[in-house]
Structures are given as structure tokens and as C-alpha cells.
Design an enzyme around this catalytic site. Structure first.
Site, PDB file in Angstrom:
ATOM      1  N   GLU A  11       0.739  -1.196   0.177  1.00 23.24           N
ATOM      2  CA  GLU A  11      -0.358  -0.028  -0.020  1.00 23.24           C
ATOM      3  C   GLU A  11       0.872   1.274  -0.102  1.00 23.24           C
ATOM      4  O   GLU A  11       0.450   2.318  -0.330  1.00 23.24           O
ATOM      5  CB  GLU A  11      -0.713   0.261   1.150  1.00 23.24           C
ATOM      6  CG  GLU A  11      -2.062  -1.172   1.238  1.00 23.24           C
ATOM      7  CD  GLU A  11      -2.586  -1.397   2.644  1.00 23.24           C
ATOM      8  OE1 GLU A  11      -3.863  -1.909   2.495  1.00 23.24           O
ATOM      9  OE2 GLU A  11      -1.965  -1.141   3.575  1.00 23.24           O
ATOM     10  N   ASP A 211     -12.382  -5.206  -1.803  1.00 17.91           N
ATOM     11  CA  ASP A 211     -13.396  -6.490  -1.606  1.00 17.91           C
ATOM     12  C   ASP A 211     -14.547  -5.960  -0.941  1.00 17.91           C
ATOM     13  O   ASP A 211     -14.706  -5.071  -0.726  1.00 17.91           O
ATOM     14  CB  ASP A 211     -12.488  -7.621  -0.995  1.00 17.91           C
ATOM     15  CG  ASP A 211     -12.071  -7.399   0.193  1.00 17.91           C
ATOM     16  OD1 ASP A 211     -12.948  -7.334   1.267  1.00 17.91           O
ATOM     17  OD2 ASP A 211     -10.912  -6.622   0.734  1.00 17.91           O
TER      18      ASP A 211
HETATM   19  N1  ADE Z   1      -8.941  -4.809   4.377  1.00 19.69           N
HETATM   20  C1  ADE Z   1      -9.381  -5.146   3.070  1.00 19.69           C
HETATM   21  N2  ADE Z   1      -9.996  -5.877   2.840  1.00 19.69           N
HETATM   22  C2  ADE Z   1     -10.774  -6.057   4.272  1.00 19.69           C
HETATM   23  C3  ADE Z   1     -11.632  -6.991   4.985  1.00 19.69           C
HETATM   24  N3  ADE Z   1     -12.341  -7.764   3.919  1.00 19.69           N
HETATM   25  N4  ADE Z   1     -11.724  -7.150   6.084  1.00 19.69           N
HETATM   26  C4  ADE Z   1     -10.608  -6.363   7.129  1.00 19.69           C
HETATM   27  N5  ADE Z   1      -9.903  -5.447   6.424  1.00 19.69           N
HETATM   28  C5  ADE Z   1      -9.712  -5.642   5.100  1.00 19.69           C
END
Ligand code: ADE
Length: 243
Positions: A11, A211
């Protein structure tokens, strides 16, 4: 001087690369955390890779609190809001620790340290990130579309944090049921928020959605992390520094 924090090397990499292009980076390690004294967009900054989770983020923020006058946290998050999709940017207006529960001593989610559940961000730094997010979305539109993502959008609102990678439909549904206005879930933001609130230091958080915090998250997250997260974080931070 501002600090720029991200949890993962993926990142922060494009930001570090850009800073390297502007001059020497001096590194300093404090309590196992590497701080990079650098110049970015012509400004002196401290870059810090916190590591994953609230403890790592809080430790990093506490070290930075002695050295900077403001903090910006960038990185990825899982989308929770109904139309918060991979490729979108969420700009935190407030942050909450969804796994903090000290009932019956305090109400659910309330941080006893700062006395509230929802910790508000700094308006000025947040406005700068929101302005940069519009540019970052248009800059990455083609690349996101090639990866199968839709038209990216910017969403201001609640970001929730906990020491959990949420990767089941049941897990994200439960968070949505309990905190219906939560737009995104990640693992560091509210920890940085608590340290900054306690120290009286302005801070802001911008998250690109990698996501949907469901069973596809374990596949979607690494793809996004490796292909889009770094340039996106770079554009958000450099854009905000130029505002
Ligand atoms: N960072 C990126 N995706 C995530 C997720 N599904 N849960 C927690 N932190 C995250």
C-alpha cells in the site's frame, strides 16, 4: 509535518518510490517500527508502514504523535455499504472499533479512552483527501475497468476497524446489521483515530475498496493489493498534499 501511514508495504510502495525521486530518505527505527523521513510533493513528511491490526497501528500512531502535527492513513478496506464496490474510495468522516465492547462499564463500541464510539476526523485533512479521491478515481478508471471493476465512486462516511479480516458473507452481514451506516471495514483506522484524538492531533483516513468482505475477499484482496493499491494510495496522498 504530516505523517503518511499504511499497514502493508504494497500500500505504501508507490509513495516511497515517489519520495525517493524527490531526494534522500532517512530511515529511523523506533520500537521496531521504521519511519522514513522524506520529501513528497515538495513537503517534508514522515512515512510509516504500521503493519496490520489495531495494536500495530496504535503503536505507530503513538510514535508519530511525538513527531508530527497531522496524520493521514491510506490503504485498502472491505466494502460494507450497499453500493460500496471494489475500486471505490471511502473517505472516513468518523471511525469506530467494531470489536470493542466494554459493557456493562461503557456502552457498546465506546472507547473508554476518548469517551465516544465514533471518533470524528479532521475536516481540513479530510476535505483534501476527498478532493484528491475524485482525481484518483478518474486516473485509475481504465485500469480498474480492465480488471473487471465498475466505474469508481467516492463515498464519505463511517469506517469501522477491528482485529479481523472479514471474509464471510455472514461476518459482513452481521456488521451491516449492527452498524447499518458503516461503509467499509478495515483493521487500523479507528486505532489511529483513538491515538490521535487522545493526543489532540488532526488525522484523516482514505481507503480504497479491495473486496466486499465476503467469501470472495480472500481472492479479491490480493489481486487488488498487488495491482491497484499502491498507485491509488499514491494519488490520494500526493493529491491531498497538493490541495
Ligand atoms: N482490508 C481489506 N479488506 C478487508 C476485509 N475484508 N476485512 C478487514 N480488513 C480489510
Amino acid at each position: 509535518m504530516l505523517a503518511i501511514i499504511a499497514a502493508l508495504p504494497e500500500e505504501l510502495s508507490a509513495i516511497v518510490e515517489a519520495a525517493r525521486g524527490e531526494g534522500e530518505i532517512r530511515t529511523e527505527t523506533v520500537a521496531g517500527i521504521t519511519l522514513m523521513h522524506a520529501t513528497l510533493a515538495g513537503r517534508q513528511v514522515l512515512l510509516a508502514r504500521s503493519g496490520v491490526g489495531k495494536v500495530a497501528a496504535a503503536a505507530t500512531a503513538a510514535i508519530l504523535a511525538e513527531r508530527v502535527t497531522g496524520m493521514i492513513l491510506v490503504g485498502t478496506a472491505g466494502g460494507l455499504g450497499p453500493n460500496v464496490n471494489p475500486g471505490d474510495v471511502v473517505i472516513a468522516t468518523e471511525l469506530l472499533q467494531h470489536d470493542l465492547d466494554a459493557r456493562p462499564l461503557w456502552d457498546r463500541w465506546v472507547s473508554p479512552v476518548v469517551g465516544v464510539a465514533r471518533i470524528p476526523v479532521d475536516a481540513y485533512l479530510t476535505a483534501a483527501l476527498a478532493a484528491a479521491a475524485v482525481g484518483a478515481c478518474s486516473a485509475h478508471r481504465a485500469e480498474l475497468s480492465a480488471l473487471g471493476f465498475g466505474e469508481p465512486a467516492v463515498h464519505p462516511g463511517l469506517v469501522i476497524s477491528g482485529d479481523l479480516f472479514v471474509a464471510t458473507a455472514e461476518g459482513s452481514a452481521q456488521l451491516r446489521a449492527e452498524l447499518p451506516d458503516a461503509l467499509a471495514v478495515e483493521m487500523e483506522g479507528a486505532a489511529v483515530a483513538q491515538v490521535c484524538a487522545a493526543a489532540g492531533i488532526p488525522f484523516a483516513v482514505a481507503r480504497t475498496i479491495s473486496d466486499r468482505a465476503d467469501h470472495n475477499a480472500t481472492v479479491d484482496f490480493p489481486v487488488f493489493l498487488n495491482q491497484v493499491a499502491a498507485p491509488y494510495a499514491h494519488d490520494l496522498v500526493v493529491g491531498a498534499l497538493k490541495v
